[in-house]
Design a protein around this motif. Structure first.
Motif, PDB file in Angstrom:
ATOM      1  N   ILE A 102      -0.405   9.087   6.587  1.00  0.00           N
ATOM      2  CA  ILE A 102      -1.302   9.368   7.707  1.00  0.00           C
ATOM      3  C   ILE A 102      -0.502  10.145   8.742  1.00  0.00           C
ATOM      4  N   ILE A 103      -1.100  11.204   9.259  1.00  0.00           N
ATOM      5  CA  ILE A 103      -0.439  12.022  10.272  1.00  0.00           C
ATOM      6  C   ILE A 103      -1.242  11.941  11.573  1.00  0.00           C
ATOM      7  N   LEU A 104      -0.594  11.482  12.647  1.00  0.00           N
ATOM      8  CA  LEU A 104      -1.197  11.483  13.981  1.00  0.00           C
ATOM      9  C   LEU A 104      -0.892  12.846  14.608  1.00  0.00           C
ATOM     10  N   TYR A 105      -1.929  13.647  14.801  1.00  0.00           N
ATOM     11  CA  TYR A 105      -1.740  15.009  15.304  1.00  0.00           C
ATOM     12  C   TYR A 105      -1.939  15.117  16.806  1.00  0.00           C
ATOM     13  N   GLY A 106      -1.122  15.967  17.403  1.00  0.00           N
ATOM     14  CA  GLY A 106      -1.276  16.418  18.777  1.00  0.00           C
ATOM     15  C   GLY A 106      -1.062  17.923  18.777  1.00  0.00           C
ATOM     16  N   TYR A 107      -1.290  18.567  19.907  1.00  0.00           N
ATOM     17  CA  TYR A 107      -1.114  20.016  19.978  1.00  0.00           C
ATOM     18  C   TYR A 107       0.299  20.444  20.327  1.00  0.00           C
ATOM     19  N   GLY A 108       1.056  19.608  21.003  1.00  0.00           N
ATOM     20  CA  GLY A 108       2.362  20.035  21.496  1.00  0.00           C
ATOM     21  C   GLY A 108       3.427  20.086  20.426  1.00  0.00           C
ATOM     22  N   LYS A 109       4.044  21.261  20.252  1.00  0.00           N
ATOM     23  CA  LYS A 109       5.122  21.381  19.267  1.00  0.00           C
ATOM     24  C   LYS A 109       6.351  20.603  19.709  1.00  0.00           C
ATOM     25  N   ASP A 110       6.662  20.668  20.995  1.00  0.00           N
ATOM     26  CA  ASP A 110       7.813  19.970  21.552  1.00  0.00           C
ATOM     27  C   ASP A 110       7.409  18.529  21.853  1.00  0.00           C
ATOM     28  N   THR A 111       8.026  17.582  21.179  1.00  0.00           N
ATOM     29  CA  THR A 111       7.646  16.177  21.359  1.00  0.00           C
ATOM     30  C   THR A 111       7.917  15.668  22.776  1.00  0.00           C
ATOM     31  N   ASN A 112       8.739  16.374  23.545  1.00  0.00           N
ATOM     32  CA  ASN A 112       8.953  15.990  24.943  1.00  0.00           C
ATOM     33  C   ASN A 112       7.721  16.262  25.800  1.00  0.00           C
ATOM     34  N   TYR A 113       6.812  17.095  25.302  1.00  0.00           N
ATOM     35  CA  TYR A 113       5.613  17.459  26.058  1.00  0.00           C
ATOM     36  C   TYR A 113       4.344  17.048  25.333  1.00  0.00           C
ATOM     37  N   CYS A 114       4.436  16.046  24.482  1.00  0.00           N
ATOM     38  CA  CYS A 114       3.259  15.583  23.738  1.00  0.00           C
ATOM     39  C   CYS A 114       3.204  14.062  23.756  1.00  0.00           C
ATOM     40  N   ARG A 116       2.060  12.083  21.369  1.00  0.00           N
ATOM     41  CA  ARG A 116       2.088  11.401  20.076  1.00  0.00           C
ATOM     42  C   ARG A 116       3.332  10.527  19.907  1.00  0.00           C
ATOM     43  N   THR A 117       4.445  10.908  20.527  1.00  0.00           N
ATOM     44  CA  THR A 117       5.655  10.089  20.458  1.00  0.00           C
ATOM     45  C   THR A 117       5.439   8.764  21.184  1.00  0.00           C
ATOM     46  N   THR A 118       4.773   8.832  22.326  1.00  0.00           N
ATOM     47  CA  THR A 118       4.479   7.613  23.094  1.00  0.00           C
ATOM     48  C   THR A 118       3.519   6.722  22.316  1.00  0.00           C
ATOM     49  N   LEU A 119       2.499   7.323  21.715  1.00  0.00           N
ATOM     50  CA  LEU A 119       1.542   6.556  20.910  1.00  0.00           C
ATOM     51  C   LEU A 119       2.251   5.901  19.729  1.00  0.00           C
ATOM     52  N   ALA A 120       3.107   6.642  19.056  1.00  0.00           N
ATOM     53  CA  ALA A 120       3.855   6.078  17.925  1.00  0.00           C
ATOM     54  C   ALA A 120       4.719   4.909  18.384  1.00  0.00           C
ATOM     55  N   GLY A 121       5.378   5.061  19.529  1.00  0.00           N
ATOM     56  CA  GLY A 121       6.193   3.981  20.067  1.00  0.00           C
ATOM     57  C   GLY A 121       5.367   2.752  20.391  1.00  0.00           C
ATOM     58  N   LEU A 122       4.164   2.961  20.902  1.00  0.00           N
ATOM     59  CA  LEU A 122       3.274   1.841  21.205  1.00  0.00           C
ATOM     60  C   LEU A 122       2.933   1.063  19.937  1.00  0.00           C
ATOM     61  N   LEU A 123       2.621   1.770  18.852  1.00  0.00           N
ATOM     62  CA  LEU A 123       2.293   1.093  17.591  1.00  0.00           C
ATOM     63  C   LEU A 123       3.464   0.232  17.128  1.00  0.00           C
ATOM     64  N   CYS A 124       4.670   0.745  17.308  1.00  0.00           N
ATOM     65  CA  CYS A 124       5.864  -0.019  16.930  1.00  0.00           C
ATOM     66  C   CYS A 124       6.067  -1.210  17.858  1.00  0.00           C
ATOM     67  N   ASN A 125       5.977  -0.970  19.156  1.00  0.00           N
ATOM     68  CA  ASN A 125       6.219  -2.033  20.136  1.00  0.00           C
ATOM     69  C   ASN A 125       5.209  -3.170  20.037  1.00  0.00           C
ATOM     70  N   LEU A 126       4.002  -2.856  19.609  1.00  0.00           N
ATOM     71  CA  LEU A 126       2.985  -3.898  19.428  1.00  0.00           C
ATOM     72  C   LEU A 126       3.146  -4.629  18.094  1.00  0.00           C
ATOM     73  N   GLY A 127       4.089  -4.185  17.270  1.00  0.00           N
ATOM     74  CA  GLY A 127       4.317  -4.814  15.973  1.00  0.00           C
ATOM     75  C   GLY A 127       3.276  -4.443  14.932  1.00  0.00           C
ATOM     76  N   LEU A 128       2.564  -3.342  15.156  1.00  0.00           N
ATOM     77  CA  LEU A 128       1.516  -2.925  14.222  1.00  0.00           C
ATOM     78  C   LEU A 128       2.089  -2.191  13.019  1.00  0.00           C
ATOM     79  N   VAL A 129       3.281  -1.677  13.163  1.00  0.00           N
ATOM     80  CA  VAL A 129       4.045  -1.115  12.048  1.00  0.00           C
ATOM     81  C   VAL A 129       5.455  -1.684  12.174  1.00  0.00           C
ATOM     82  N   ASN A 130       6.131  -1.822  11.053  1.00  0.00           N
ATOM     83  CA  ASN A 130       7.466  -2.417  11.087  1.00  0.00           C
ATOM     84  C   ASN A 130       8.557  -1.375  10.809  1.00  0.00           C
ATOM     85  N   TYR A 131       8.334  -0.161  11.250  1.00  0.00           N
ATOM     86  CA  TYR A 131       9.288   0.933  11.080  1.00  0.00           C
ATOM     87  C   TYR A 131       9.087   1.907  12.232  1.00  0.00           C
ATOM     88  N   GLU A 132      10.076   2.748  12.447  1.00  0.00           N
ATOM     89  CA  GLU A 132       9.960   3.776  13.475  1.00  0.00           C
ATOM     90  C   GLU A 132       9.097   4.912  12.934  1.00  0.00           C
TER      91      GLU A 132
END
Length: 143
Positions: A102-114, A116-132
């Motif tokens: 599954i690919i979570l898409y955003g428009y920003g090429k630079d992850t510092n300006y998108c 999706r990195t924050t959303l991915a971190g949230l999924l990890c921090n909530l324990g919804l996935v057990n990997y980075e």
């Protein structure tokens, strides 16, 4: 669990990933005008509420807010969304579509300006996935 990754969307990135049986999930406000992904606007794989507000995105890009403030504001904006339900839904969609990932898409090429990195971190921090959750195509982020 079907592995989740992130990516920015372009004609090339989107086309390549579809050919690899990866389920696209668009966490983007407005996609209906896009020649590449517009046909997915309003479908079960489009989650515009998981995108930051236009103002917050612009504030990050023009430097009015720094990354830590952006992340805090973005998480507040999506605070009413049932994130575990979102993960269950995309996992179900991945399963019934036979996706390899599954690919979570955003428009920003630079992850510092998108977001999706924050959303991915949230999924990890909530324990919804057990990997980075990694950016697809990064050295160790390829499925």
């Amino acid at each position: 669990m079907i592995p989740i990754h992130t990516s920015y969307v372009t004609n090339t990135t989107f086309g390549d990933r579809i050919k690899q049986d990866l389920l696209p999930i668009f966490c983007i406000k407005s996609i209906y005008k896009s020649e590449t992904i517009g046909k997915y606007s309003g479908t079960c794989i489009h989650f515009p509420d998981l995108a930051p507000s236009y103002k917050l995105s612009q504030d990050l890009r023009n430097g009015s807010v720094q990354r830590p403030e952006f992340e805090k504001s973005y998480l507040l904006e999506i605070g009413n969304i049932d994130i575990p339900e979102f993960v269950n839904k995309i996992q179900y969609l991945g399963k019934i579509s036979g996706a390899k990932g599954i690919i979570l898409y955003g428009y920003g090429k630079d992850t510092n300006y998108c977001h999706r990195t924050t959303l991915a971190g949230l999924l990890c921090n909530l324990g919804l996935v057990n990997y980075e959750i990694k950016e697809y195509g990064s050295e160790d982020g390829r499925i």
